[in-house]
Design a protein around this motif. Structure first.
Motif, PDB file in Angstrom:
ATOM      1  N   ASP A  50       2.150   1.887  -3.350  1.00  0.00           N
ATOM      2  CA  ASP A  50       1.194   2.604  -4.163  1.00  0.00           C
ATOM      3  C   ASP A  50       1.196   3.939  -4.011  1.00  0.00           C
ATOM      4  OD1 ASP A  50       0.313   0.267  -5.689  1.00  0.00           O
ATOM      5  OD2 ASP A  50      -1.003  -0.330  -4.195  1.00  0.00           O
TER       6      ASP A  50
ATOM      7  N   PHE B  55      -0.333  -5.052  -8.978  1.00  0.00           N
ATOM      8  CA  PHE B  55      -0.413  -3.651  -9.159  1.00  0.00           C
ATOM      9  C   PHE B  55      -0.927  -3.325 -10.469  1.00  0.00           C
ATOM     10  CE2 PHE B  55       3.976  -3.503  -7.039  1.00  0.00           C
ATOM     11  CZ  PHE B  55       3.634  -3.394  -5.765  1.00  0.00           C
TER      12      PHE B  55
ATOM     13  N   THR C 132      -6.932  -2.549  -5.066  1.00  0.00           N
ATOM     14  CA  THR C 132      -6.217  -2.484  -3.750  1.00  0.00           C
ATOM     15  C   THR C 132      -6.802  -3.024  -2.460  1.00  0.00           C
ATOM     16  OG1 THR C 132      -5.114  -0.565  -4.515  1.00  0.00           O
ATOM     17  CG2 THR C 132      -5.204  -0.803  -2.137  1.00  0.00           C
TER      18      THR C 132
ATOM     19  N   LYS D 211       2.007   6.193  -8.052  1.00  0.00           N
ATOM     20  CA  LYS D 211       0.664   6.050  -8.224  1.00  0.00           C
ATOM     21  C   LYS D 211       0.452   5.727  -9.912  1.00  0.00           C
ATOM     22  CE  LYS D 211      -0.580   9.455  -4.796  1.00  0.00           C
ATOM     23  NZ  LYS D 211      -0.089  10.404  -4.170  1.00  0.00           N
TER      24      LYS D 211
ATOM     25  N   ARG E 207      -6.425  -7.028  -2.675  1.00  0.00           N
ATOM     26  CA  ARG E 207      -4.804  -7.272  -3.148  1.00  0.00           C
ATOM     27  C   ARG E 207      -4.471  -8.064  -1.708  1.00  0.00           C
ATOM     28  NH1 ARG E 207      -1.207  -2.599  -4.872  1.00  0.00           N
ATOM     29  NH2 ARG E 207      -3.217  -2.408  -6.394  1.00  0.00           N
TER      30      ARG E 207
ATOM     31  N   LYS F 242       8.241  -0.423  -9.101  1.00  0.00           N
ATOM     32  CA  LYS F 242       7.166  -0.905  -7.737  1.00  0.00           C
ATOM     33  C   LYS F 242       7.823  -2.043  -7.449  1.00  0.00           C
ATOM     34  CE  LYS F 242       2.797   0.170  -7.720  1.00  0.00           C
ATOM     35  NZ  LYS F 242       1.544   0.698  -7.908  1.00  0.00           N
TER      36      LYS F 242
ATOM     37  N   LYS G  28       0.688  -1.225  -0.086  1.00  0.00           N
ATOM     38  CA  LYS G  28      -0.040  -0.023   0.119  1.00  0.00           C
ATOM     39  C   LYS G  28       0.854   1.028   0.119  1.00  0.00           C
ATOM     40  CE  LYS G  28      -4.405   1.530   1.974  1.00  0.00           C
ATOM     41  NZ  LYS G  28      -5.257   1.175   2.853  1.00  0.00           N
TER      42      LYS G  28
ATOM     43  N   LYS H 284       0.337   3.731 -13.289  1.00  0.00           N
ATOM     44  CA  LYS H 284       0.360   2.307 -13.661  1.00  0.00           C
ATOM     45  C   LYS H 284       0.935   2.181 -15.020  1.00  0.00           C
ATOM     46  CE  LYS H 284      -3.480   0.810 -10.978  1.00  0.00           C
ATOM     47  NZ  LYS H 284      -4.309  -0.303 -10.647  1.00  0.00           N
TER      48      LYS H 284
END
Length: 122
Positions: free
Chosen positions: A5, A82, A87, A9, A90, A19, A2, A11
């Motif tokens: 993330d 990811f 989230t 931010k 996950r 990440k 988390k 993707k």
């Protein structure tokens, strides 16, 4: 994951790769090292009678392979998680993967049966 993330931010592919690598190198290496150390030094009642020196030698020999295998398992999972796993869900999917990984770690943490520098560790 988390916190990662919050830092990354986006993707896009580069962010996903960053990440995943950061997660593996930070969490993976530290957690795997501690796991092997604790399992190796567990009291004899748990089946361990290894000296601290034997445990450290074992860790030094096994950790490169464990880290490579960590990358092989967790990098694809992280990329998928990811990208596709929401989230809130996950933690559940990570728990499933962690169960698989801890089984693997248990096998490698207790694999003292091989020869090391000409002497048997077990």
């Amino acid at each position: 994951m988390k916190k990662i993330d919050l830092i990354w931010k986006n993707k896009d592919l580069v962010s996903l790769i960053q990440k995943s690598i950061v997660e593996i190198l930070s969490v993976g290496v530290v957690a795997n090292s501690l796991s092997m150390l604790v399992r190796g030094l567990a009291p004899a009642s748990a089946g361990s009678d290894h000296s601290p020196a034997q445990v450290l030698t074992h860790m030094k020999e096994e950790l490169p392979k464990v880290t490579l295998d960590d990358f092989k398992l967790w990098f694809p999972y992280n990329m998928a998680a990811f990208t596709f796993v929401p989230t809130p869900i996950r933690p559940l999917t990570t728990m499933v993967m962690e169960t698989i990984w801890q089984t693997y770690m248990s096998l490698h943490s207790n694999n003292y049966e091989h020869q090391t520098h000409g002497q048997k560790l077990a």
